[in-house]
Design an enzyme around this catalytic site. Sequence first.
Site, PDB file in Angstrom:
ATOM      1  CD  GLN A 149     -16.615   0.113  -8.035  1.00 44.43           C
ATOM      2  OE1 GLN A 149     -16.582  -1.088  -7.750  1.00 44.43           O
ATOM      3  NE2 GLN A 149     -16.747   0.547  -9.279  1.00 44.43           N
ATOM      4  CE1 TYR A 184      -3.434  -2.883   0.786  1.00 42.08           C
ATOM      5  CE2 TYR A 184      -4.408  -0.922  -0.166  1.00 42.08           C
ATOM      6  CZ  TYR A 184      -4.487  -2.259   0.128  1.00 42.08           C
ATOM      7  OH  TYR A 184      -5.590  -2.984  -0.233  1.00 42.08           O
ATOM      8  CG  HIS A 237     -14.386  -0.037  -2.662  1.00 41.32           C
ATOM      9  ND1 HIS A 237     -14.227  -0.519  -3.945  1.00 41.32           N
ATOM     10  CD2 HIS A 237     -15.565  -0.524  -2.221  1.00 41.32           C
ATOM     11  CE1 HIS A 237     -15.280  -1.272  -4.263  1.00 41.32           C
ATOM     12  NE2 HIS A 237     -16.100  -1.287  -3.236  1.00 41.32           N
ATOM     13  CB  VAL A 295      -8.699   3.792  -2.472  1.00 44.30           C
ATOM     14  CG1 VAL A 295      -9.821   2.793  -2.203  1.00 44.30           C
ATOM     15  CG2 VAL A 295      -7.567   3.114  -3.261  1.00 44.30           C
ATOM     16  CB  SER A 333     -14.611  -4.622 -14.314  1.00 46.31           C
ATOM     17  OG  SER A 333     -14.519  -4.694 -12.885  1.00 46.31           O
ATOM     18  NE  ARG A 338      -3.068  -0.008  -4.858  1.00 41.91           N
ATOM     19  CZ  ARG A 338      -4.282  -0.293  -4.365  1.00 41.91           C
ATOM     20  NH1 ARG A 338      -4.413  -1.158  -3.390  1.00 41.91           N
ATOM     21  NH2 ARG A 338      -5.345   0.288  -4.846  1.00 41.91           N
TER      22      ARG A 338
HETATM   23  P1  OAD Z   1     -11.244  -2.941 -12.583  1.00 38.24           P
HETATM   24  O1  OAD Z   1      -9.771  -3.004 -12.755  1.00 38.24           O
HETATM   25  O2  OAD Z   1     -12.009  -4.181 -12.210  1.00 38.24           O
HETATM   26  O3  OAD Z   1     -11.926  -2.423 -13.945  1.00 38.24           O
HETATM   27  C1  OAD Z   1     -11.433  -1.282 -14.564  1.00 38.24           C
HETATM   28  C2  OAD Z   1     -12.381  -0.964 -15.703  1.00 38.24           C
HETATM   29  O4  OAD Z   1     -11.959   0.254 -16.286  1.00 38.24           O
HETATM   30  C3  OAD Z   1     -12.383  -2.025 -16.797  1.00 38.24           C
HETATM   31  O5  OAD Z   1     -13.732  -2.289 -17.176  1.00 38.24           O
HETATM   32  C4  OAD Z   1     -11.620  -1.338 -17.947  1.00 38.24           C
HETATM   33  O6  OAD Z   1     -12.126  -1.733 -19.230  1.00 38.24           O
HETATM   34  C5  OAD Z   1     -11.957   0.110 -17.687  1.00 38.24           C
HETATM   35  N1  OAD Z   1     -10.978   1.065 -18.195  1.00 38.24           N
HETATM   36  C6  OAD Z   1      -9.650   0.893 -18.356  1.00 38.24           C
HETATM   37  N2  OAD Z   1      -9.094   2.055 -18.803  1.00 38.24           N
HETATM   38  C7  OAD Z   1     -10.117   2.967 -18.898  1.00 38.24           C
HETATM   39  C8  OAD Z   1     -10.203   4.330 -19.291  1.00 38.24           C
HETATM   40  N3  OAD Z   1      -9.108   5.011 -19.673  1.00 38.24           N
HETATM   41  N4  OAD Z   1     -11.420   4.936 -19.278  1.00 38.24           N
HETATM   42  C9  OAD Z   1     -12.524   4.252 -18.886  1.00 38.24           C
HETATM   43  N5  OAD Z   1     -12.512   2.954 -18.490  1.00 38.24           N
HETATM   44  C10 OAD Z   1     -11.322   2.329 -18.513  1.00 38.24           C
HETATM   45  O7  OAD Z   1     -11.539  -1.769 -11.547  1.00 38.24           O
HETATM   46  P2  OAD Z   1     -12.867  -1.517 -10.764  1.00 38.24           P
HETATM   47  O8  OAD Z   1     -14.070  -1.779 -11.612  1.00 38.24           O
HETATM   48  O9  OAD Z   1     -12.750  -0.178 -10.135  1.00 38.24           O
HETATM   49  O10 OAD Z   1     -12.303  -3.165  -4.702  1.00 38.24           O
HETATM   50  O11 OAD Z   1     -12.804  -2.630  -9.600  1.00 38.24           O
HETATM   51  C11 OAD Z   1     -13.813  -2.604  -8.626  1.00 38.24           C
HETATM   52  C12 OAD Z   1     -13.194  -2.999  -7.329  1.00 38.24           C
HETATM   53  O12 OAD Z   1     -12.499  -4.244  -7.475  1.00 38.24           O
HETATM   54  C13 OAD Z   1     -12.116  -2.059  -6.813  1.00 38.24           C
HETATM   55  O13 OAD Z   1     -12.657  -0.944  -6.164  1.00 38.24           O
HETATM   56  C14 OAD Z   1     -11.424  -2.959  -5.821  1.00 38.24           C
HETATM   57  C15 OAD Z   1     -11.331  -4.219  -6.638  1.00 38.24           C
HETATM   58  O14 OAD Z   1     -11.407  -5.337  -5.856  1.00 38.24           O
HETATM   59  C16 OAD Z   1     -11.717  -3.214  -3.459  1.00 38.24           C
HETATM   60  O15 OAD Z   1     -10.538  -2.983  -3.309  1.00 38.24           O
HETATM   61  C17 OAD Z   1     -12.654  -3.539  -2.360  1.00 38.24           C
END
Ligand code: OAD
Length: 248
Positions: free
Chosen positions: A104, A70, A122, A106, A192, A73
């Site tokens: 979502q 962390y 989150h 951080v 996602s 990050r």
């Molecule tokens: P993900 O890494 O699961 O998904 C990222 C999404 O962003 C994907 O659908 C990509 O296609 C899209 N993406 C990538 N580049 C992009 C851009 N330039 N513009 C728009 N979209 C783009 O990340 P999250 O959906 O945030 O939770 O994941 C949800 C949660 O899963 C996170 O908050 C974390 C993780 O476990 C916890 O830590 C509790």
Amino acid sequence: MPVFGFPEPLLDALRTARRMVVLTGAGVSAESGVPTFRDAQTGLWANFKPEDLATPGAFRRNPRLVWEWYATRRARVGEAQPNPGHFAIAELERRMPEFLLATQNVDGLHQRAGSRNVVELHGNITRTKCFEEGTAVESWPATAEAPPHCPRCGGWLRPDVVWFGEMLPEEEFARALAASRRCEVLFSVGTSALVHPAASLPLDALDAGAWVVEVNPQRTPLTPRVDYFLEGVSGVILPALLKAAWPA
Ligand code: OAD
């Protein structure tokens, strides 16, 4: 700036909307150089999966490793700057009588871009809390120990983020859920749509009759349900959408 042919009904919906929710995920920060969760972990952490590090069990087993992951990050986030997608969301907020950003992420980049009405579903990697007490710790005596210890109870300190298997902050999620059920337009940007309960918010908005718009270069499990799927990166799509809706 590429010209996009946004559907007129979508532009009208934006211009007349009074209540809006934007749900964001790691994709919004990708263009700021902050890796998404499901991108391959690069560099030092390439051989670790977030699911293996971002859990209370992993922290108990190897607190130094998790604390240092962390810290890496947090340093990366500290160097990152908000991108045009973050600024466009802050502008949307200024144009809406009622607006909530449920993120979502951080990394705190939305707030640095000027977003005001933000719930962090989150947590926030720049904040620290006591692993035993669960309460925030703003400062602690300088130490080489990793993780440092809580100045109140001596327990380990940890990042103030939600780990896998942990509950979301109740009040924040309740606010996001209430707003999603009230809004006229909900944007799902850069997520996602895999991790619940955050991923259920667009479905709640759909059930309540809102327009749901997804911005993502990839399709997601939400895509078949939305009213508009704007395929592309948020740092380009969102500024173009605002320019199309409010040209002046
Ligand atoms: P993900 O890494 O699961 O998904 C990222 C999404 O962003 C994907 O659908 C990509 O296609 C899209 N993406 C990538 N580049 C992009 C851009 N330039 N513009 C728009 N979209 C783009 O990340 P999250 O959906 O945030 O939770 O994941 C949800 C949660 O899963 C996170 O908050 C974390 C993780 O476990 C916890 O830590 C509790």
